[in-house]
Design an enzyme around this catalytic site. Structure first.
Site, PDB file in Angstrom:
ATOM      1  N   GLU A  91       0.844  -1.194   0.000  1.00  0.00           N
ATOM      2  CA  GLU A  91       0.000   0.000   0.000  1.00  0.00           C
ATOM      3  C   GLU A  91       0.875   1.238   0.000  1.00  0.00           C
ATOM      4  OE1 GLU A  91      -4.047  -1.601   1.994  1.00  0.00           O
ATOM      5  OE2 GLU A  91      -2.666  -0.669   3.389  1.00  0.00           O
ATOM      6  N   CYS A 356      -1.777   5.631  10.176  1.00  0.00           N
ATOM      7  CA  CYS A 356      -0.600   4.924  10.687  1.00  0.00           C
ATOM      8  C   CYS A 356      -0.970   3.569  11.254  1.00  0.00           C
ATOM      9  CB  CYS A 356       0.064   5.716  11.819  1.00  0.00           C
ATOM     10  SG  CYS A 356       0.697   7.271  11.289  1.00  0.00           S
TER      11      CYS A 356
HETATM   12  N1  SAH Z   1       8.761   0.247  10.580  1.00  0.00           N
HETATM   13  C1  SAH Z   1       8.911   1.670  10.598  1.00  0.00           C
HETATM   14  C2  SAH Z   1       8.058   2.348   9.544  1.00  0.00           C
HETATM   15  C3  SAH Z   1       6.569   2.288   9.784  1.00  0.00           C
HETATM   16  S1  SAH Z   1       6.034   3.865  10.226  1.00  0.00           S
HETATM   17  C4  SAH Z   1       8.650   2.198  11.999  1.00  0.00           C
HETATM   18  O1  SAH Z   1       8.306   1.389  12.856  1.00  0.00           O
HETATM   19  O2  SAH Z   1       8.836   3.370  12.259  1.00  0.00           O
HETATM   20  C5  SAH Z   1       4.434   3.627  10.811  1.00  0.00           C
HETATM   21  C6  SAH Z   1       4.187   4.332  12.126  1.00  0.00           C
HETATM   22  O3  SAH Z   1       2.851   4.043  12.594  1.00  0.00           O
HETATM   23  C7  SAH Z   1       5.126   3.833  13.196  1.00  0.00           C
HETATM   24  O4  SAH Z   1       5.466   4.860  14.071  1.00  0.00           O
HETATM   25  C8  SAH Z   1       4.238   2.825  13.893  1.00  0.00           C
HETATM   26  O5  SAH Z   1       4.705   2.519  15.158  1.00  0.00           O
HETATM   27  C9  SAH Z   1       2.905   3.542  13.893  1.00  0.00           C
HETATM   28  N2  SAH Z   1       1.760   2.657  14.131  1.00  0.00           N
HETATM   29  C10 SAH Z   1       1.706   1.321  13.993  1.00  0.00           C
HETATM   30  N3  SAH Z   1       0.493   0.852  14.303  1.00  0.00           N
HETATM   31  C11 SAH Z   1      -0.270   1.922  14.662  1.00  0.00           C
HETATM   32  C12 SAH Z   1      -1.625   2.081  15.052  1.00  0.00           C
HETATM   33  N4  SAH Z   1      -2.447   1.050  15.131  1.00  0.00           N
HETATM   34  N5  SAH Z   1      -2.055   3.325  15.335  1.00  0.00           N
HETATM   35  C13 SAH Z   1      -1.224   4.387  15.214  1.00  0.00           C
HETATM   36  N6  SAH Z   1       0.061   4.299  14.819  1.00  0.00           N
HETATM   37  C14 SAH Z   1       0.536   3.074  14.548  1.00  0.00           C
END
Ligand code: SAH
Length: 366
Positions: A91, A356
């Protein structure tokens, strides 16, 4: 599998075209369309229509094909479900904002990190994306904004709904970019080079892979680094992010501050505010109590950071709950009181599953 013309060198494209019995200049025409992000051959208006049909039978344009396109209700966010040549799906999200048009790029199909709150990792890692597969996500977004009006000279201000440039890239889609560092770097070099996206408008987000952060430091470009922290102590962080067994909070933050100090950039810290339902069905704060806010402040003190507070976005398979707006503000107020820069992330596209942590492999849907 049909060949992907975007992946061809100019020489290879020429051979492909002449092998079809076509004049050489067709290769140049096709290349121009490919560089604009043409999603298929039907849009290549300067090619005869029977040639477009023939090309369509024999080849693909980009290494990603749009399977589905979802528009958020406010029309500011578009989510693309994209298929790769080996049928894996990823995506990518285009966000139109007041500061410009930002593309959220996936770096892997699936994810191996296993964070307990995230949808992207539910089916594990499929594979790393190539440089072209990442670059093509930006081109898809560029085409969405601009279509075949490629040579427009008119410069429109950010926030203007007709602004048609991709100005920002965030590597925050599915996957862990620093498990695919070499390709991510190659991709960003190209985005900077060919699309003129300045380093300062590029953000790479990581769950905290220290050697990867060091590799970015060695690379030496002044991009923005974001760390997905989500807990202020190792005990709590290990419960929700398995990577914390490998790299502890202080190691991760030390590497991150090294990066941001070296490049004179503000470090971004991402912190999801998580709640959990207790037996009575009430929501308890998981990582979002006042004590957690104090601990987080202590980690940040004296550094040039922006703490992005992210209200948790629902993922049905995950055992967390959103917390109240009041609890979010209480948490933020403590950071502010302690002199820590902070803001609450405005979620985009939650209604189309593109906020996110909601990005996932298609077949992981319930
Ligand atoms: N793997 C990398 C890139 C992904 S960024 C990282 O972990 O940074 C995606 C962002 O969304 C990250 O900060 C992740 O922790 C956050 N995220 C994951 N699941 C989420 C959710 N259910 N609600 C809000 N943010 C979330």
């Amino acid at each position: 599998m049909k060949p992907i013309l975007f992946n061809f060198t100019d020489k290879e494209l020429e051979t492909f075209v002449t092998d079809m019995g076509l004049p050489r200049f067709r290769a140049k025409q096709i290349r121009e369309w490919l560089n604009r992000g043409a999603p298929d051959f039907s849009v290549m208006k300067n090619l005869p229509s029977d040639l477009r049909t023939k090309l369509d039978e024999n080849a693909r344009t980009l290494p990603v094909k749009i399977v589905q396109k979802l528009e958020s209700s406010d029309n500011q966010t578009t989510k693309f479900l994209l298929e790769l040549n080996d049928c894996e799906q990823i995506e990518c999200v285009l966000m139109r904002t007041t500061y410009g048009n930002s593309v959220c790029v996936s770096s892997q199909a699936g994810c191996a990190m296993g964070c307990r709150f995230c949808a992207s990792t539910l089916l594990g890692l499929k594979r790393n994306l190539t440089i072209n597969e990442m670059f093509a996500q930006v081109l898809i977004a560029q085409w969405e904004l601009r279509g075949d009006k490629f040579n427009t000279k008119e410069i429109r201000p950010n926030g203007d709904p007709n602004n048609n440039d991709v100005s920002h890239i965030v590597v925050m889609g599915t996957g862990e970019p620093l498990q695919n560092t070499e390709n991510v770097i190659g991709f960003l070099e190209r985005a900077n080079n060919e699309l003129n996206i300045s380093w300062r408008r590029i953000t790479v987000s990581t769950c905290g892979i220290v050697p990867g952060i060091d590799a970015l430091n060695t690379w030496g470009r002044p991009i923005n680094l974001a760390i997905s922290l989500h807990a202020p102590d190792d005990e709590l962080r290990t419960q929700i992010m398995p990577i914390n067994n490998r790299y502890k909070i202080t190691e991760v933050l030390d590497a991150a501050f090294r990066f941001s100090d070296t490049h004179n950039r503000q470090l971004m810290i991402e912190y999801i505010l998580l709640g959990r339902k207790n037996q009575n069905g009430e929501t308890e704060l998981f990582n979002a109590t006042p004590e957690h806010a104090e601990k987080l402040s202590n980690l940040m003190r004296g550094h040039n950071v922006m703490v992005n507070l992210i209200p948790w976005n629902t993922v049905d398979e995950r055992d967390f709950a959103s917390i109240s707006g009041n609890a979010v503000h209480r948490f933020q107020d403590i950071l502010i009181k302690n002199g820590v820069h902070t803001r609450i992330r405005r979620e985009r596209g939650a209604d189309i599953g593109s906020a996110c942590g909601q990005l996932r492999l298609k077949n992981a849907k319930k």
